[in-house]
Design a protein around this motif. Sequence first.
Motif, short mmCIF file in Angstrom:
data_model
loop_
_atom_site.label_atom_id
_atom_site.label_comp_id
_atom_site.label_asym_id
_atom_site.label_seq_id
_atom_site.Cartn_x
_atom_site.Cartn_y
_atom_site.Cartn_z
N ILE A 1 5.49 -0.67 1.41
CA ILE A 1 4.92 -0.44 0.08
C ILE A 1 4.15 0.87 0.10
CG2 ILE A 1 3.10 -1.21 -1.52
CD1 ILE A 1 3.86 -4.06 -0.95
N VAL A 2 4.35 1.67 -0.93
CA VAL A 2 3.54 2.87 -1.13
C VAL A 2 2.74 2.68 -2.41
CG1 VAL A 2 3.54 5.34 -1.61
CG2 VAL A 2 5.15 4.41 0.06
N ASN A 3 1.42 2.65 -2.30
CA ASN A 3 0.56 2.65 -3.48
C ASN A 3 0.29 4.11 -3.83
OD1 ASN A 3 0.10 -0.19 -3.94
ND2 ASN A 3 -1.11 -0.20 -2.06
N TYR A 4 1.20 4.67 -4.65
CA TYR A 4 1.06 6.09 -5.01
C TYR A 4 -0.19 6.26 -5.87
CZ TYR A 4 2.25 10.77 -6.62
OH TYR A 4 2.23 12.11 -6.87
N ASP A 5 -0.37 5.36 -6.83
CA ASP A 5 -1.62 5.26 -7.58
C ASP A 5 -2.35 4.04 -7.04
OD1 ASP A 5 -1.03 7.36 -9.37
OD2 ASP A 5 0.15 6.01 -10.62
#
Length: 215
Positions: free
Chosen positions: A89-93
């Motif tokens: 998972i990438v929490n870009y925001d």
Amino acid sequence: MKQVEKAKVLVEMLSKSSQKTLVFTTHKATSTYLAQTLLAANIPFAEFTGGMSLKQKDEAIAAFRDTVSVLLASETGGEGRNIQFANAIVNYDLPWNPMKIEQRIGRIHRIGQTQDVFIFNFCLKGSIEEYILRILHDKINMFELVVGEIETILGNVDDEFDFSEIVMDIWLKHQVKPELDTAFEQLADNLLKAKNQYQQIQELDEQIFGEDFEA
């Protein structure tokens, strides 16, 4: 700006990875921008947003499972669907509400997941997101907690405790860095006390109820 630093790092990361990766964004404009960025970088991806039809959502999940390694998702990304085949998972925001972060992680870190799950949190140095990440990661180790525990910990601070409102209040009232550091450190200490209190109660329950408590 033609390109922002977070997007550059995301492209570099995805270009080197073959893991099934969920990239979460909070704002529609950010999602649109990232879609254009990934297209320009020739990185295949599928999109999952709340405004899509049921058929479109099913097709996006199927594409993510079978043909592409990246799913660009809004806050509702993959909700109610089996996507344990993904493990990054990438929490870009980074949401200001820890509960929303936990909900994102819960999309793939759940019963049926057989792989290690990797979580990447993007933030700009000196931003409000960096302060939030310091508290959640460095202070209370949120990303090592069991799903559901963060809600109990926040509740132990105060019945009316609202993390995102307090963060906003601190950010608006303290514009000088030393003051910001002090205010966020105090918030972190309050959360750490709440976590310790929660853990003490857990340990006491286990001593009293033993195996029955685990069941």
